[in-house]
Design a protein around this motif. Structure first.
Motif, PDB file in Angstrom:
ATOM      1  N   GLU A  45      -1.363   0.939  -0.988  1.00 39.00           N
ATOM      2  CA  GLU A  45      -1.858   0.220  -2.166  1.00 39.00           C
ATOM      3  C   GLU A  45      -1.101   0.608  -3.435  1.00 39.00           C
ATOM      4  OE1 GLU A  45      -4.769   1.916  -0.504  1.00 39.00           O
ATOM      5  OE2 GLU A  45      -4.902   0.224   0.849  1.00 39.00           O
ATOM      6  N   GLU A  98      -0.024   6.368 -10.245  1.00 39.85           N
ATOM      7  CA  GLU A  98      -0.405   7.613 -10.922  1.00 39.85           C
ATOM      8  C   GLU A  98       0.830   8.396 -11.358  1.00 39.85           C
ATOM      9  OE1 GLU A  98      -3.322   8.881 -11.940  1.00 39.85           O
ATOM     10  OE2 GLU A  98      -4.333   7.069 -11.263  1.00 39.85           O
ATOM     11  N   GLU A 111      -1.266   3.261  -5.085  1.00 43.04           N
ATOM     12  CA  GLU A 111      -2.130   4.000  -6.002  1.00 43.04           C
ATOM     13  C   GLU A 111      -1.439   5.270  -6.488  1.00 43.04           C
ATOM     14  OE1 GLU A 111      -6.402   6.361  -5.752  1.00 43.04           O
ATOM     15  OE2 GLU A 111      -5.563   5.434  -3.967  1.00 43.04           O
ATOM     16  N   ASP A 156       1.074   5.474   0.965  1.00 44.18           N
ATOM     17  CA  ASP A 156       0.606   4.805  -0.250  1.00 44.18           C
ATOM     18  C   ASP A 156       0.699   3.287  -0.125  1.00 44.18           C
ATOM     19  OD1 ASP A 156      -0.392   4.736  -2.829  1.00 44.18           O
ATOM     20  OD2 ASP A 156       1.568   4.999  -3.766  1.00 44.18           O
TER      21      ASP A 156
END
Length: 167
Positions: free
Chosen positions: A31, A37, A33, A29
């Motif tokens: 970035e 979430e 993201e 991961d």
């Protein structure tokens, strides 16, 4: 969940669980993201938790895992669609696969082809993607420069509409 605790404290307590889930599903991961979430899912769990239905940790784990799996499924579907599109493009010799190699979004290109006329698409391919001048396009297509400029004038609003709908 006792709403007296603020979410920052809850996040600090459950951040290890987020990292555990990322590790469990072998998610890289860079970035952040997936982390985001999972954090959003934790927030939703925090907001909708009912103590009568069980422990918060179990509920939070379920919500975060579900959110992460949804992102994984979404990315997998997008990748499958893109691979299918590329395979279709390579099977059709009349189309130019160079666009894919130059990093042009194949879905955007397909949408533009659906909106632009043949001449407008010719202008887009030669002027925008291949960086030819209006004169060079006119010579290549054996038309006047005014004709090429008209293609561009008609194509630009259509392209703007497609780009706005992409947002």
């Amino acid at each position: 969940m006792n709403k007296i605790r603020n979410f920052e404290d809850v996040l600090a307590d459950y951040e290890k669980m987020i990292f555990y889930l990322l590790n469990k599903w072998n998610i890289r991961d860079p970035e952040k993201e997936f982390y985001q979430e999972a954090t959003i899912a934790l927030w939703k769990a925090y907001e909708s938790y009912d103590p009568a239905r069980g422990k918060f940790s179990t509920y939070a784990y379920f919500r975060m895992e579900k959110a992460l799996l949804s992102v994984i499924r979404k990315q997998t579907r997008q990748q499958e669609k893109q691979e299918k599109f590329i395979k279709m493009e390579k099977a059709n010799p009349d189309r130019v696969v160079v666009f894919l190699q130059e990093g042009i979004d194949p879905y955007l290109l397909a949408r533009l082809e659906g909106v632009l006329t043949e001449k407008q698409m010719t202008w887009f391919q030669l002027y925008v993607l291949e960086d030819l001048s209006v004169k060079a396009i006119a010579r290549k297509e054996r038309v006047t420069t005014a004709a090429v400029k008209n293609w561009a004038r008609a194509a630009k609003p259509k392209i703007r509409r497609v780009l706005r709908s992409e947002d």
